[in-house]
Design a protein around this motif. Sequence first.
Motif, short mmCIF file in Angstrom:
data_model
loop_
_atom_site.label_atom_id
_atom_site.label_comp_id
_atom_site.label_asym_id
_atom_site.label_seq_id
_atom_site.Cartn_x
_atom_site.Cartn_y
_atom_site.Cartn_z
N PHE A 1 21.18 30.25 42.48
CA PHE A 1 20.74 31.16 43.54
C PHE A 1 21.57 32.44 43.68
O PHE A 1 21.22 33.31 44.45
CB PHE A 1 20.72 30.41 44.89
N GLY A 2 22.68 32.50 42.97
CA GLY A 2 23.53 33.70 43.09
C GLY A 2 22.86 34.92 42.48
O GLY A 2 21.99 34.80 41.63
N THR A 3 23.25 36.09 42.97
CA THR A 3 22.68 37.31 42.38
C THR A 3 23.76 38.28 41.96
O THR A 3 23.47 39.28 41.34
CB THR A 3 21.75 38.02 43.38
N GLU A 4 25.01 38.01 42.27
CA GLU A 4 26.01 39.05 42.15
C GLU A 4 27.22 38.58 41.33
O GLU A 4 27.98 37.72 41.78
CB GLU A 4 26.44 39.48 43.58
N CYS A 5 27.41 39.14 40.14
CA CYS A 5 28.53 38.76 39.28
C CYS A 5 29.86 39.15 39.91
O CYS A 5 30.86 38.44 39.77
CB CYS A 5 28.41 39.44 37.92
N LEU A 6 29.87 40.30 40.60
CA LEU A 6 31.12 40.75 41.23
C LEU A 6 31.62 39.71 42.22
O LEU A 6 32.81 39.50 42.38
CB LEU A 6 30.92 42.09 41.94
N GLN A 7 30.67 39.08 42.89
CA GLN A 7 31.01 38.07 43.90
C GLN A 7 31.65 36.84 43.24
O GLN A 7 32.58 36.25 43.78
CB GLN A 7 29.73 37.69 44.67
N LEU A 8 31.15 36.48 42.04
CA LEU A 8 31.73 35.34 41.32
C LEU A 8 33.19 35.61 40.94
O LEU A 8 34.05 34.75 41.06
CB LEU A 8 30.91 35.03 40.06
N ALA A 9 33.43 36.83 40.49
CA ALA A 9 34.80 37.20 40.10
C ALA A 9 35.73 37.15 41.31
O ALA A 9 36.89 36.74 41.22
CB ALA A 9 34.80 38.60 39.47
N LEU A 10 35.19 37.58 42.46
CA LEU A 10 35.98 37.56 43.69
C LEU A 10 36.26 36.12 44.15
O LEU A 10 37.39 35.76 44.47
CB LEU A 10 35.22 38.33 44.79
N LYS A 11 35.20 35.30 44.10
CA LYS A 11 35.29 33.96 44.66
C LYS A 11 36.17 33.04 43.80
O LYS A 11 36.97 32.28 44.32
CB LYS A 11 33.87 33.38 44.75
N TYR A 12 35.98 33.14 42.48
CA TYR A 12 36.65 32.16 41.62
C TYR A 12 37.91 32.71 40.95
O TYR A 12 38.72 31.94 40.43
CB TYR A 12 35.67 31.61 40.58
N CYS A 13 38.09 34.02 40.91
CA CYS A 13 39.28 34.56 40.25
C CYS A 13 40.04 35.52 41.15
O CYS A 13 40.95 36.20 40.71
CB CYS A 13 38.89 35.28 38.95
N ARG A 14 39.63 35.59 42.40
CA ARG A 14 40.27 36.49 43.37
C ARG A 14 40.42 37.91 42.82
O ARG A 14 41.41 38.59 43.08
CB ARG A 14 41.64 35.94 43.78
N THR A 15 39.44 38.31 42.08
CA THR A 15 39.47 39.65 41.51
C THR A 15 38.56 40.55 42.34
O THR A 15 37.35 40.34 42.39
CB THR A 15 38.97 39.62 40.04
N LYS A 16 39.16 41.55 42.99
CA LYS A 16 38.36 42.47 43.81
C LYS A 16 37.86 43.60 42.94
O LYS A 16 38.63 44.44 42.45
CB LYS A 16 39.22 43.05 44.94
N ALA A 17 36.55 43.65 42.75
CA ALA A 17 35.98 44.64 41.82
C ALA A 17 36.13 46.06 42.36
O ALA A 17 35.96 46.31 43.55
CB ALA A 17 34.50 44.34 41.61
N LYS A 18 36.43 46.98 41.46
CA LYS A 18 36.42 48.41 41.79
C LYS A 18 34.96 48.88 41.80
O LYS A 18 34.20 48.55 40.88
CB LYS A 18 37.21 49.17 40.73
#
Lengths: 450, 450
Positions: free
Chosen positions: B235-252
């Motif tokens: 159901f997810g739509t946003e790759c940036l959100q996955l990086a934030l959620k699972y790798c604590r990476t805040k996308a530029k």
Amino acid sequence: MEPGPPGSSGPVEPGPCLSGQRGADHAASAFLQSAAGTEPGRHSLAVAAVLPAGCGERMGVPTPKQFCPILERPLISYTLQALERVCWIKDIVVAVTGENMEVMKSIIQKYQHKRISLVEAGVTRHRSIFSGLKALAEDQLNSKLSKPEVVIIHDAVRPFVEEDVLFKVVTAAKEHGAAGAIRPLVSTVISPSADGCLDHSLERARHRASEMPQAFLFDVIYEAYQQCTDYDLEFGTECLQLALKYCRTKAKLVEGSPDLWKVTYKRDLYAAESIIKEIISQEICVVMDSKEDNKHVGHLLEEVLKSELNHVKVTSEALCHAGRHLQQIILDQCYNFVCVNVMTSDFQETQKLLSMLEESNLSILYPVVVVSVHFLDFKLVPPSQKMENLMQIKEFSKKVKERNILLYGLLISYPQDEQKLQESLRQGAIIIASLVKERNSGLIGQLLIA
Amino acid sequence: MEPGPPGSSGPVEPGPCLSGQRGADHAASAFLQSAAGTEPGRHSLAVAAVLPAGCGERMGVPTPKQFCPILERPLISYTLQALERVCWIKDIVVAVTGENMEVMKSIIQKYQHKRISLVEAGVTRHRSIFSGLKALAEDQLNSKLSKPEVVIIHDAVRPFVEEDVLFKVVTAAKEHGAAGAIRPLVSTVISPSADGCLDHSLERARHRASEMPQAFLFDVIYEAYQQCTDYDLEFGTECLQLALKYCRTKAKLVEGSPDLWKVTYKRDLYAAESIIKEIISQEICVVMDSKEDNKHVGHLLEEVLKSELNHVKVTSEALCHAGRHLQQIILDQCYNFVCVNVMTSDFQETQKLLSMLEESNLSILYPVVVVSVHFLDFKLVPPSQKMENLMQIKEFSKKVKERNILLYGLLISYPQDEQKLQESLRQGAIIIASLVKERNSGLIGQLLIA
């Protein structure tokens, strides 16, 4: 693999008051007409519309987007047409800036728009809407406007609004006090942090894009605008939010169709032009001197057109009988004519048709395509005669172009051989389809050969 | 009032590796090429791209939207072309469903795409991206793919992506671990309550639409996909959100141009077709037998074309000198040719040009327009001769259509009177402009008259 016509997302039909022609719209019309009544003394649901048409900056073109031409007619005229054809909308108030007031007046005159009142726009969208509402609220002695029960708010740059969705938001507004069309989100919405990074993303399924039209009980939205702050008027974007904040009115949300989209970028102008061309290309009328003769070559052409052009309604009509049936087809807004001149190289039939079209007002709103078809056995008729014709059609085409009629010539070879005849009819149909589809004014007056 | 060319929103230029031709792109290319190097041993920034191309349901047409044809070529081929011309993207992994695998293979072959690998798509967008990432992660012996440092994720249905924005997201991803293109919201976003009424609306200025392309350090996004739940994948739509959620990476977040938009509805196909037609209509080359003679009527036509067509670059070239200059113009991807045959009614010059075009691969990606122009004094040349020509050009046009070349004939009247000549040249220029703009295959082989 070809993209077909818009299908379920059926767009604006041309001309005023077509409401009776479709199911849902018919119901809408009946309900609101009986509610609105024609006797002013009886209980009625009075509906008006406000169209903010101030300035748009996003397009990247110097002309405000609502005045950008599509098939030589300004975008806003298509939107006015879409509202106008809905009989139960009594008044349409358009808010334009002072500098565009004269342009707007000339558009109303040129395209014969009715029931339009102009007010001066404010510097923001909300201020423009407020101006429109004030004009409806003030029951001035000299004003032809009176306060409606329900007011529709729509955008000047959403030309493809259907009567169906207008009906839905108006009835929902009557019940809930406010209502607006929504659409699913195309992109995920995110919230950025101050340093330009992702703060969080919103769950797409739990949000919607708020589109237009919206509708309100007039007293609700007018009250909200009177109470709202300067900050709201400067920076707000959502009328539904004002009704919620200042009148505690929770708007009903109505699912809209994809063609409610807002013409925002240059690509949207391209899309709008293609959609409009498609709408007016869905019917072709083959006109011939005699309808009765089934072996008439015009009927053969009609058959080939029918089999070559899917999605296009092909009809035929005779020019004789004082053209009464043809008059009806013109009234029913067919924008494409194939005029058959059998075994002759003069333009008599075509000229008759052109006179009828010029007398009607059909080409005020859309360019009308006329293909003058001449069947000739190339072996029998000397080519020099065709050259004379060519010169003639060039002159005709220039003259009727001024009336927004695009005239082309088409010679179809008429060999004795049955199979060859079918092939040249097929070629002719392809050329006719191209001319109707493209509506290319650079090629008017050309004599094409099939 | 005419909508001009896309201006700042400059779209895809055709052909591979045009990166050196523009300022920002040149810088991008220089940076990444030197970083990537040509010597495999040196430190390099290895970049790959993943394109999920599963199924789209929103269009309302049976064909998945990425396979819908624009000028007869599937949409996805334009997107591949846009990525391919960026030299520093080493591999492009496309995820397609099993049933579309063969179609995709034939597209790659027909349009000669390079650096493409196919993997099988999953049932959702996230699963398809994951498949693409897996293919890049697995350093199998027989695989020509190797793990990149940075991976771009893009959509198959965003054909107008520029090298500039790809460069920006890749460099931002290298620094921040993740980066994505964003755009301002066109509509206000609202949150509905369970009963279908407005719960609240979001402040438009504080939110953005998340678009594509996005880029990630490969290890970050691969890690995120390996950790994420089935719910995310479904159901997810946003790759940036996955990086934030699972790798604590805040996308530029990187501001993108309007032409990053996603082809979603049928109107977007219309818009894309118009934009592509506009892109390939920006240059017309007038070809004539002799370049030296300044009084050559071809030069007169060239001058009129220049003054009639704003935004169009008009050049001229001679067919002689073994056509070396002309070869260069073909290599530089000019898609429109006006071939001047002076005071003659044969097609010798045009035939030479057609042979050159057929030998080149120019028309593989876009239909090429050739207008065969013939100057004739109508008083001196018998019309019957022209009719013979007409038949000739019909046959030629059918033959070259198979190679995606659209051939039209144009007779320009060459009267002694200077003023009349100017008028017929002007008419000719209008017709040429129409043919180039519309690229109408239904009118090939016609002999038009100016």
